[in-house]
Design an enzyme around this catalytic site. Structure first.
Site, PDB file in Angstrom:
ATOM      1  N   CYS A   1      39.717  49.312  38.804  1.00 54.20           N
ATOM      2  CA  CYS A   1      40.422  47.976  38.760  1.00 54.20           C
ATOM      3  C   CYS A   1      41.289  47.993  37.813  1.00 54.20           C
ATOM      4  CB  CYS A   1      39.215  46.878  38.413  1.00 54.20           C
ATOM      5  SG  CYS A   1      39.966  45.190  37.905  1.00 54.20           S
TER       6      CYS A   1
ATOM      7  N   CYS B   1      45.742  41.419  38.612  1.00 53.23           N
ATOM      8  CA  CYS B   1      45.912  40.477  39.834  1.00 53.23           C
ATOM      9  C   CYS B   1      45.266  39.007  39.351  1.00 53.23           C
ATOM     10  CB  CYS B   1      44.959  40.891  41.147  1.00 53.23           C
ATOM     11  SG  CYS B   1      45.045  42.835  41.155  1.00 53.23           S
TER      12      CYS B   1
ATOM     13  N   THR C   1      38.122  39.819  33.333  1.00 50.64           N
ATOM     14  CA  THR C   1      38.773  40.754  33.393  1.00 50.64           C
ATOM     15  C   THR C   1      40.056  40.989  32.940  1.00 50.64           C
ATOM     16  OG1 THR C   1      37.507  40.740  35.645  1.00 50.64           O
ATOM     17  CG2 THR C   1      39.407  42.378  35.581  1.00 50.64           C
TER      18      THR C   1
ATOM     19  N   GLU D   1      35.400  43.849  31.214  1.00 50.99           N
ATOM     20  CA  GLU D   1      35.273  42.247  31.127  1.00 50.99           C
ATOM     21  C   GLU D   1      34.857  41.756  29.586  1.00 50.99           C
ATOM     22  OE1 GLU D   1      34.618  43.821  33.925  1.00 50.99           O
ATOM     23  OE2 GLU D   1      35.939  42.707  35.256  1.00 50.99           O
TER      24      GLU D   1
ATOM     25  N   HIS E   1      42.615  35.209  45.107  1.00 45.54           N
ATOM     26  CA  HIS E   1      42.135  36.408  44.848  1.00 45.54           C
ATOM     27  C   HIS E   1      41.212  36.956  45.753  1.00 45.54           C
ATOM     28  CE1 HIS E   1      41.435  38.921  41.332  1.00 45.54           C
ATOM     29  NE2 HIS E   1      40.301  39.027  41.464  1.00 45.54           N
TER      30      HIS E   1
ATOM     31  N   TYR F   1      40.777  41.368  47.853  1.00 42.45           N
ATOM     32  CA  TYR F   1      39.729  42.308  48.007  1.00 42.45           C
ATOM     33  C   TYR F   1      39.773  43.452  48.963  1.00 42.45           C
ATOM     34  CZ  TYR F   1      37.079  41.050  43.751  1.00 42.45           C
ATOM     35  OH  TYR F   1      36.931  41.207  42.173  1.00 42.45           O
TER      36      TYR F   1
ATOM     37  N   CYS G   1      42.372  45.879  47.426  1.00 46.71           N
ATOM     38  CA  CYS G   1      41.776  46.763  46.229  1.00 46.71           C
ATOM     39  C   CYS G   1      40.617  47.509  46.663  1.00 46.71           C
ATOM     40  CB  CYS G   1      41.829  45.754  44.890  1.00 46.71           C
ATOM     41  SG  CYS G   1      40.043  45.154  44.521  1.00 46.71           S
TER      42      CYS G   1
ATOM     43  N   GLU H   1      30.713  44.248  40.571  1.00 44.63           N
ATOM     44  CA  GLU H   1      32.113  43.790  40.897  1.00 44.63           C
ATOM     45  C   GLU H   1      32.368  43.251  42.228  1.00 44.63           C
ATOM     46  OE1 GLU H   1      35.233  43.790  41.602  1.00 44.63           O
ATOM     47  OE2 GLU H   1      35.659  42.491  39.998  1.00 44.63           O
TER      48      GLU H   1
END
Ligand code: SF4
Ligand code: FE
Length: 497
Positions: free
Chosen positions: A115, A119, A206, A273, A308, A312, A315, A459
């Site tokens: 990650c 974003c 994050t 995180e 967001h 997904y 990513c 995650e």
């Protein structure tokens, strides 16, 4: 206590725009923000093994933007200044921008296997862009203009922003103002002529430790009695009162070895995180983008969540591609790649990856223009994408484990590969096909272990909101009553039936 170096000027004095990985790392060195790792404060996160992989991963968002072949995906033209900017600081101007965002994320996932964190702030800026416009329209407030200045500041310096939405939330059966401890949701404790003072915390942040700014937003729909919790503002990570406590990840200690057992030595394991404490943090008015307009909290949360969740399939789809490749290689190294069940499992993994990716592309293609002029993805499809991720990524991991074999859970240490007394046995007995070294096989299996372990999977489940949050959106935006009408019409049931 960190000294704030970031003010709300157009370009930070003495700090040229961040372009390269080195610029980014140097900018982090100057932060002097308060970060704790394993019970101890960390002076320089850029030289600490717990943070280096996450910094490397975020740095890819800078590095790739400098390559001519990725210019189209990684950069955009700012509608505020007309200048070329990093896409992670852009406000989407059309459907094409939304689609390019998803393509960009899949690309960076291929490069990092992890990650890259940036974003979240990107999505926060976009969600606030449309929401502040509508707050101003109703209340005559100056939030949108302030936000535009802030975004220009971020674009001009090429800063990394963390989108800070999730409050700790305490007793979930109670609203923010009903909590035994009022700080379990971030709230305003004081208002002065110069600005506001906020207190609370943001959880699971994050990339917070290696960002420059935080964009604070409310975490849920609010009622009139929760007015003090309706707060959106920008806070530099080094503002007085900000403390970051870094979280522990699966196989955390391996980062300190930095070798084969890490699995993905350069980029680590998901985002990194932190629990971020906001202990009476002063925020000047020019950085406040919502203060008391509780009726807009729900819309802001929904927009941020859609932006967001849109990501997904890009990513995690990109990470799934890496796992498909790794699983195919694992089969090659074992001599099983021609077996029909192996080929079938690889095809199934590809299907799962493309399914989540197509959701991301679809919600972008059916995006819509907001009143403020920016574009946001289709809400229902963005939620569907994320909900599919909570299932498909686990299934991809299950198939990767199936193909790689039980060896990923029982392999000896890298040290056993180094000690001559054990090396000869490890090399001999962990060998697969004759022309692949045992070390390469171990490297690959460690990568699969890294990408399918506890923290990485969790995650996919809870990042961008837990699956139940998507179900709530299905019931809110899924138009059940309209669908009942469709059924009634075909069954020839009268409207009253
Ligand atoms: Fe970006 Fe994915 Fe990380 Fe979220 S989980 S910040 S979308 S890379
Ligand atoms: Fe995430």
């Amino acid at each position: 206590m960190g000294v704030p170096i970031f003010h709300h000027s157009k370009r930070e004095k003495g700090l040229a725009m961040i372009r390269t990985k080195e610029d980014y790392i140097n900018s982090l060195k100057k932060l002097n923000h308060v970060v704790y790792y394993k019970g101890k404060p960390v002076k320089d996160i850029t030289t600490h093994p717990a943070f280096i992989p996450h910094i490397n991963s975020a740095a890819k968002t800078y590095e790739l933007a400098l390559l001519p072949e990725y210019e189209d995906l990684m950069t955009a033209i700012s509608q505020l200044t007309g200048r070329k900017i990093n896409r992670f600081t852009h406000i989407h101007q059309n459907r094409d921008d939304l689609i390019k965002k998803v393509q960009m994320l899949r690309l960076i996932s291929h490069e990092t296997g992890s990650c890259y964190q940036r974003c979240v702030g990107f999505d926060a800026m976009n969600a606030l862009y449309s929401t502040t416009f509508e707050i101003d329209e109703k209340h005559g407030t100056p939030y949108h203009g302030r936000l535009k200045k802030f975004i220009e500041y971020i674009q001009e310096n090429n800063f990394m922003v963390v989108g800070s939405m999730t409050d700790p939330k305490g007793d979930r059966s109670k609203s923010p103002s009903q909590q035994a401890d009022p700080d379990l949701f971030t709230h305003v404790v004081k208002e002065t002529e110069e600005g506001i003072v906020i207190r609370g915390a943001k959880a699971h942040q994050t990339g917070a430790v290696n960002s420059h700014e935080m964009l604070i937003m409310p975490t849920q729909t609010l009622r009139p009695e929760d007015k003090d919790y309706a707060i959106a503002c920008a806070v530099p990570v080094n503002a007085p009162g900000v403390t970051m406590i870094f979280g522990r990840q699966t196989n955390e200690e391996r980062k300190f070895e930095g070798g084969i057992d890490t699995g993905n030595p350069e980029f680590g394991l998901v985002g990194g995180e932190a629990l971020v404490i906001l202990d009476d943090v002063f925020v000047p008015w020019e950085r406040v983008f919502m203060c008391g307009q509780y009726e807009f909290a729900g819309a802001l949360v929904e927009r941020f969540a859609s932006l967001h969740r849109q990501n997904y399939g890009g990513c995690k789809g990109g990470l799934a591609d890496v796992l498909v490749g790794a699983s195919g290689l694992a089969a090659d190294y074992m001599g099983t790649s021609q077996a029909s069940h192996v080929r079938d499992k690889l095809a199934e993994m590809t299907h799962l990856a493309e399914t989540i990716y197509s959701g991301s592309v679809a919600c972008s293609a059916l995006g819509h223009k907001m009143k403020a002029g920016n574009w946001e993805p289709d809400t229902l499809l963005a939620n569907t994408t994320k909900y599919n991720v909570t299932r498909n990524v686990y299934e991809v991991a299950r198939l990767a484990h199936d193909l790689a074999g039980g060896i990923i859970a029982t392999m000896p240490f890298e040290d056993d590969l180094k000690n001559p007394d054990t090396k000869k046995y490890v090399e001999k007995y962990l060998k697969g096909v004759a022309d692949v070294s045992t070390e390469d096989r171990i490297r690959l299996l460690r990568l699969i272990e890294n990408m399918t372990g506890g923290t990485a999977l969790v995650e996919s489940m809870h990042g961008a909101g837990s699956p139940q949050a998507q179900k709530v959106m299905y019931m809110r935006a899924g138009n059940l009553e309209q669908k009942k009408k469709l059924a009634k019409k075909l069954a020839r049931i009268s409207e009253k039936g």
